[in-house]
Design a protein around this motif. Structure first.
Motif, PDB file in Angstrom:
ATOM      1  N   VAL A   1       1.005  -1.344   0.007  1.00  0.00           N
ATOM      2  CA  VAL A   1      -0.106  -0.011   0.226  1.00  0.00           C
ATOM      3  C   VAL A   1       0.974   1.118   0.042  1.00  0.00           C
ATOM      4  CG1 VAL A   1      -1.534   1.387   1.472  1.00  0.00           C
ATOM      5  CG2 VAL A   1      -1.777  -1.281   0.944  1.00  0.00           C
ATOM      6  N   GLN A   2       0.470   2.430  -0.102  1.00  0.00           N
ATOM      7  CA  GLN A   2       1.209   3.695  -1.237  1.00  0.00           C
ATOM      8  C   GLN A   2       0.237   4.387  -0.355  1.00  0.00           C
ATOM      9  OE1 GLN A   2       1.529   1.349  -3.758  1.00  0.00           O
ATOM     10  NE2 GLN A   2       3.098  -0.007  -2.786  1.00  0.00           N
ATOM     11  N   LEU A   3       0.798   5.151  -0.194  1.00  0.00           N
ATOM     12  CA  LEU A   3      -0.022   6.375   0.501  1.00  0.00           C
ATOM     13  C   LEU A   3       0.890   7.973  -0.365  1.00  0.00           C
ATOM     14  CD1 LEU A   3      -0.466   5.173   3.477  1.00  0.00           C
ATOM     15  CD2 LEU A   3      -2.411   5.683   2.630  1.00  0.00           C
ATOM     16  N   GLN A   4       0.473   9.105  -0.479  1.00  0.00           N
ATOM     17  CA  GLN A   4       0.919   9.971  -0.985  1.00  0.00           C
ATOM     18  C   GLN A   4      -0.206  11.216  -0.354  1.00  0.00           C
ATOM     19  OE1 GLN A   4       3.668  10.403  -3.326  1.00  0.00           O
ATOM     20  NE2 GLN A   4       3.612  12.556  -3.108  1.00  0.00           N
ATOM     21  N   ALA A   5       0.308  11.859   0.465  1.00  0.00           N
ATOM     22  CA  ALA A   5       0.051  13.255   1.285  1.00  0.00           C
ATOM     23  C   ALA A   5       0.173  14.746   0.325  1.00  0.00           C
ATOM     24  CB  ALA A   5       0.139  13.402   2.409  1.00  0.00           C
ATOM     25  N   SER A   6      -0.621  15.546   0.395  1.00  0.00           N
ATOM     26  CA  SER A   6      -0.077  16.852  -0.851  1.00  0.00           C
ATOM     27  C   SER A   6      -1.431  17.863  -0.026  1.00  0.00           C
ATOM     28  CB  SER A   6      -0.367  16.426  -2.054  1.00  0.00           C
ATOM     29  OG  SER A   6      -1.992  16.009  -2.307  1.00  0.00           O
ATOM     30  N   GLY A   7      -1.033  18.391  -0.088  1.00  0.00           N
ATOM     31  CA  GLY A   7      -1.766  20.274  -0.065  1.00  0.00           C
ATOM     32  C   GLY A   7      -1.462  21.008   1.107  1.00  0.00           C
ATOM     33  N   GLY A   8      -0.569  20.606   1.452  1.00  0.00           N
ATOM     34  CA  GLY A   8      -0.139  21.221   3.054  1.00  0.00           C
ATOM     35  C   GLY A   8       0.198  22.608   2.388  1.00  0.00           C
ATOM     36  N   GLY A   9       0.954  23.884   3.250  1.00  0.00           N
ATOM     37  CA  GLY A   9       1.002  25.001   3.102  1.00  0.00           C
ATOM     38  C   GLY A   9       1.418  26.612   4.440  1.00  0.00           C
ATOM     39  N   LEU A  10       1.241  27.331   4.088  1.00  0.00           N
ATOM     40  CA  LEU A  10       1.255  28.258   5.360  1.00  0.00           C
ATOM     41  C   LEU A  10       0.356  28.952   5.249  1.00  0.00           C
ATOM     42  CD1 LEU A  10       2.263  30.670   7.250  1.00  0.00           C
ATOM     43  CD2 LEU A  10       3.507  31.409   5.082  1.00  0.00           C
ATOM     44  N   VAL A  11      -0.762  29.030   6.316  1.00  0.00           N
ATOM     45  CA  VAL A  11      -1.917  30.251   5.816  1.00  0.00           C
ATOM     46  C   VAL A  11      -2.118  30.856   7.455  1.00  0.00           C
ATOM     47  CG1 VAL A  11      -3.389  28.266   5.216  1.00  0.00           C
ATOM     48  CG2 VAL A  11      -2.842  27.533   7.147  1.00  0.00           C
ATOM     49  N   GLN A  12      -3.242  32.160   7.288  1.00  0.00           N
ATOM     50  CA  GLN A  12      -3.059  32.819   8.287  1.00  0.00           C
ATOM     51  C   GLN A  12      -4.348  31.495   9.598  1.00  0.00           C
ATOM     52  OE1 GLN A  12      -4.232  36.379   7.255  1.00  0.00           O
ATOM     53  NE2 GLN A  12      -2.031  36.792   7.062  1.00  0.00           N
ATOM     54  N   PRO A  13      -3.691  31.762  10.695  1.00  0.00           N
ATOM     55  CA  PRO A  13      -5.148  31.472  11.655  1.00  0.00           C
ATOM     56  C   PRO A  13      -6.278  32.207  11.064  1.00  0.00           C
ATOM     57  CG  PRO A  13      -3.366  32.466  12.592  1.00  0.00           C
ATOM     58  CD  PRO A  13      -3.157  32.804  11.169  1.00  0.00           C
ATOM     59  N   GLY A  14      -7.114  30.738  11.519  1.00  0.00           N
ATOM     60  CA  GLY A  14      -8.417  31.117  10.718  1.00  0.00           C
ATOM     61  C   GLY A  14      -9.100  30.463   9.661  1.00  0.00           C
ATOM     62  N   ASP A  15      -7.939  30.028   8.776  1.00  0.00           N
ATOM     63  CA  ASP A  15      -7.942  29.998   7.290  1.00  0.00           C
ATOM     64  C   ASP A  15      -8.634  28.601   7.444  1.00  0.00           C
ATOM     65  OD1 ASP A  15      -5.711  31.762   5.782  1.00  0.00           O
ATOM     66  OD2 ASP A  15      -7.528  32.961   6.074  1.00  0.00           O
ATOM     67  N   SER A  16      -8.662  27.716   5.912  1.00  0.00           N
ATOM     68  CA  SER A  16      -9.010  26.783   5.718  1.00  0.00           C
ATOM     69  C   SER A  16      -7.777  26.431   4.883  1.00  0.00           C
ATOM     70  CB  SER A  16     -10.228  26.116   4.912  1.00  0.00           C
ATOM     71  OG  SER A  16     -11.735  26.933   6.044  1.00  0.00           O
ATOM     72  N   LEU A  17      -8.190  24.653   4.357  1.00  0.00           N
ATOM     73  CA  LEU A  17      -7.769  23.993   4.123  1.00  0.00           C
ATOM     74  C   LEU A  17      -7.254  22.537   3.648  1.00  0.00           C
ATOM     75  CD1 LEU A  17      -4.122  25.111   2.830  1.00  0.00           C
ATOM     76  CD2 LEU A  17      -3.188  23.518   4.491  1.00  0.00           C
ATOM     77  N   ARG A  18      -7.540  22.373   2.596  1.00  0.00           N
ATOM     78  CA  ARG A  18      -7.713  20.717   2.249  1.00  0.00           C
ATOM     79  C   ARG A  18      -6.476  20.074   1.703  1.00  0.00           C
ATOM     80  NH1 ARG A  18     -12.262  18.112  -2.272  1.00  0.00           N
ATOM     81  NH2 ARG A  18     -10.012  17.715  -3.156  1.00  0.00           N
ATOM     82  N   LEU A  19      -6.555  18.827   2.823  1.00  0.00           N
ATOM     83  CA  LEU A  19      -4.759  18.155   2.630  1.00  0.00           C
ATOM     84  C   LEU A  19      -5.764  16.565   2.004  1.00  0.00           C
ATOM     85  CD1 LEU A  19      -3.236  17.732   5.973  1.00  0.00           C
ATOM     86  CD2 LEU A  19      -2.986  19.699   4.206  1.00  0.00           C
ATOM     87  N   SER A  20      -4.728  16.170   0.988  1.00  0.00           N
ATOM     88  CA  SER A  20      -5.194  14.893  -0.016  1.00  0.00           C
ATOM     89  C   SER A  20      -4.238  14.065   0.519  1.00  0.00           C
ATOM     90  CB  SER A  20      -5.254  14.991  -1.397  1.00  0.00           C
ATOM     91  OG  SER A  20      -6.272  16.471  -1.893  1.00  0.00           O
ATOM     92  N   CYS A  21      -4.767  12.536  -0.036  1.00  0.00           N
ATOM     93  CA  CYS A  21      -4.275  11.812   0.020  1.00  0.00           C
ATOM     94  C   CYS A  21      -4.374  10.424  -1.049  1.00  0.00           C
ATOM     95  CB  CYS A  21      -4.245  11.083   1.843  1.00  0.00           C
ATOM     96  SG  CYS A  21      -3.590   9.420   1.820  1.00  0.00           S
ATOM     97  N   ALA A  22      -3.494  10.589  -1.789  1.00  0.00           N
ATOM     98  CA  ALA A  22      -3.709   9.274  -2.702  1.00  0.00           C
ATOM     99  C   ALA A  22      -3.547   7.958  -1.921  1.00  0.00           C
ATOM    100  CB  ALA A  22      -3.415   9.605  -3.368  1.00  0.00           C
ATOM    101  N   VAL A  23      -4.234   7.163  -2.249  1.00  0.00           N
ATOM    102  CA  VAL A  23      -4.265   5.575  -1.915  1.00  0.00           C
ATOM    103  C   VAL A  23      -3.689   4.672  -3.327  1.00  0.00           C
ATOM    104  CG1 VAL A  23      -4.898   3.952  -0.389  1.00  0.00           C
ATOM    105  CG2 VAL A  23      -4.789   6.107  -0.028  1.00  0.00           C
ATOM    106  N   SER A  24      -2.248   3.456  -3.139  1.00  0.00           N
ATOM    107  CA  SER A  24      -2.783   3.172  -4.183  1.00  0.00           C
ATOM    108  C   SER A  24      -2.370   1.863  -4.228  1.00  0.00           C
ATOM    109  CB  SER A  24      -1.668   3.277  -5.038  1.00  0.00           C
ATOM    110  OG  SER A  24      -0.451   3.780  -4.522  1.00  0.00           O
ATOM    111  N   GLY A  25      -2.270   0.039  -4.324  1.00  0.00           N
ATOM    112  CA  GLY A  25      -1.977  -0.572  -3.645  1.00  0.00           C
ATOM    113  C   GLY A  25      -2.824  -1.323  -2.767  1.00  0.00           C
TER     114      GLY A  25
END
Length: 135
Positions: A1-25
Protein backbone atom coordinates in the motif's frame (compact mmCIF):
# COMPACT_ATOMS: atom_id res chain seq x y z
CA UNK A 1 0.00 0.00 0.00
CA UNK A 2 1.33 3.41 -0.94
CA UNK A 3 0.05 6.68 0.45
CA UNK A 4 0.88 10.12 -0.89
CA UNK A 5 -0.17 13.15 1.14
CA UNK A 6 -0.28 16.63 -0.32
CA UNK A 7 -1.89 20.02 0.14
CA UNK A 8 0.07 21.51 3.00
CA UNK A 9 1.14 25.12 3.10
CA UNK A 10 1.31 28.35 5.02
CA UNK A 11 -2.01 29.82 6.13
CA UNK A 12 -3.21 32.40 8.62
CA UNK A 13 -5.20 31.64 11.78
CA UNK A 14 -8.85 31.14 10.94
CA UNK A 15 -8.12 30.00 7.40
CA UNK A 16 -9.07 26.67 5.84
CA UNK A 17 -6.96 24.10 4.06
CA UNK A 18 -7.68 20.73 2.46
CA UNK A 19 -5.16 17.93 2.52
CA UNK A 20 -5.30 15.00 0.11
CA UNK A 21 -4.03 11.46 0.46
CA UNK A 22 -3.78 9.35 -2.69
CA UNK A 23 -3.94 5.64 -1.93
CA UNK A 24 -2.66 2.90 -4.23
CA UNK A 25 -1.95 -0.80 -3.99
CA UNK A 26 -4.50 -3.08 -2.27
CA UNK A 27 -6.55 -0.04 -1.33
CA UNK A 28 -9.73 -2.13 -1.47
CA UNK A 29 -8.41 -4.27 1.39
CA UNK A 30 -7.83 -1.45 3.81
CA UNK A 31 -9.64 -1.62 7.14
CA UNK A 32 -9.07 1.99 8.11
CA UNK A 33 -7.26 5.10 7.01
CA UNK A 34 -6.49 8.17 9.04
CA UNK A 35 -4.54 11.34 9.57
CA UNK A 36 -1.76 11.82 12.06
CA UNK A 37 0.24 14.96 12.78
CA UNK A 38 3.52 15.72 14.43
CA UNK A 39 4.39 19.15 15.70
CA UNK A 40 8.04 20.11 16.26
CA UNK A 41 9.33 18.47 19.40
CA UNK A 42 6.14 16.50 19.94
CA UNK A 43 5.11 12.90 19.47
CA UNK A 44 2.80 11.92 16.64
CA UNK A 45 -0.82 12.71 17.39
CA UNK A 46 -3.70 10.82 15.83
CA UNK A 47 -6.38 13.27 14.74
CA UNK A 48 -8.88 11.32 12.68
CA UNK A 49 -9.61 7.87 11.35
CA UNK A 50 -12.13 6.39 8.91
CA UNK A 51 -13.29 2.79 8.63
CA UNK A 52 -13.98 1.36 5.20
CA UNK A 53 -16.01 -1.40 6.89
CA UNK A 54 -18.95 0.73 7.95
CA UNK A 55 -17.99 4.28 7.02
CA UNK A 56 -17.60 5.42 10.61
CA UNK A 57 -15.20 8.20 11.50
CA UNK A 58 -13.55 9.19 14.75
CA UNK A 59 -11.91 12.49 15.57
CA UNK A 60 -9.60 13.63 18.32
CA UNK A 61 -11.08 16.24 20.62
CA UNK A 62 -8.44 18.73 19.46
CA UNK A 63 -9.92 18.84 15.95
CA UNK A 64 -13.52 17.74 16.42
CA UNK A 65 -15.91 20.22 14.83
CA UNK A 66 -13.15 21.86 12.79
CA UNK A 67 -11.69 19.02 10.70
CA UNK A 68 -13.62 16.64 8.45
CA UNK A 69 -12.49 13.51 6.63
CA UNK A 70 -14.01 12.53 3.31
CA UNK A 71 -13.13 10.30 0.42
CA UNK A 72 -13.46 9.86 -3.32
CA UNK A 73 -13.51 6.15 -4.16
CA UNK A 74 -13.17 6.80 -7.89
CA UNK A 75 -9.92 8.65 -7.27
CA UNK A 76 -8.75 6.45 -4.38
CA UNK A 77 -8.19 9.64 -2.46
CA UNK A 78 -8.97 10.64 1.11
CA UNK A 79 -9.27 14.25 2.14
CA UNK A 80 -8.91 16.19 5.37
CA UNK A 81 -10.80 19.47 5.33
CA UNK A 82 -9.37 21.73 8.00
CA UNK A 83 -11.32 24.81 9.02
CA UNK A 84 -10.74 27.49 11.64
CA UNK A 85 -7.06 26.66 11.73
CA UNK A 86 -5.08 27.66 14.80
CA UNK A 87 -1.33 28.15 15.31
CA UNK A 88 -1.32 24.96 17.41
CA UNK A 89 -2.40 23.04 14.31
CA UNK A 90 1.05 23.65 12.85
CA UNK A 91 2.59 20.26 12.19
CA UNK A 92 3.63 17.75 9.58
CA UNK A 93 0.50 15.85 8.61
CA UNK A 94 0.66 12.20 7.61
CA UNK A 95 -1.95 9.86 6.21
CA UNK A 96 -1.71 6.28 7.37
CA UNK A 97 -3.50 2.99 6.73
CA UNK A 98 -4.45 -0.09 8.73
CA UNK A 99 -5.10 -3.48 7.12
CA UNK A 100 -7.07 -5.26 9.87
CA UNK A 101 -9.20 -4.68 12.93
CA UNK A 102 -7.40 -4.11 16.22
CA UNK A 103 -10.08 -6.02 18.11
CA UNK A 104 -11.62 -9.46 17.81
CA UNK A 105 -15.30 -9.05 17.07
CA UNK A 106 -15.31 -5.42 18.06
CA UNK A 107 -17.02 -2.59 16.25
CA UNK A 108 -14.91 -0.60 13.78
CA UNK A 109 -15.33 2.49 15.96
CA UNK A 110 -13.33 0.77 18.69
CA UNK A 111 -10.42 0.33 16.29
CA UNK A 112 -10.72 3.92 15.10
CA UNK A 113 -10.62 5.24 18.65
CA UNK A 114 -7.53 3.15 19.36
CA UNK A 115 -5.82 4.42 16.20
CA UNK A 116 -6.37 8.02 17.27
CA UNK A 117 -5.06 7.22 20.75
CA UNK A 118 -2.10 5.15 19.53
CA UNK A 119 -1.30 6.22 15.96
CA UNK A 120 1.83 4.09 15.76
CA UNK A 121 -0.52 1.10 15.32
CA UNK A 122 -0.99 1.97 11.64
CA UNK A 123 0.58 -0.47 9.15
CA UNK A 124 1.47 1.95 6.38
CA UNK A 125 2.47 5.59 6.29
CA UNK A 126 2.75 8.20 3.61
CA UNK A 127 5.28 10.97 3.59
CA UNK A 128 4.18 14.05 5.48
CA UNK A 129 2.97 17.40 4.27
CA UNK A 130 3.75 20.50 6.31
CA UNK A 131 0.97 22.77 7.52
CA UNK A 132 2.03 26.06 9.06
CA UNK A 133 -0.55 28.33 10.67
CA UNK A 134 0.92 31.72 11.38
CA UNK A 135 0.05 35.38 11.07
Amino acid sequence: VQLQASGGGLVQPGDSLRLSCAVSGFSSELYAIGWVRQAPGNEREGISAFSSVDGSTFYADSVKGRFTMSGDNAKNTVYLQMNSLKPEDTAVYYCAALMRSLTIGGAPLTTLRRLVELPLLYDYWGQGTLVTVSS
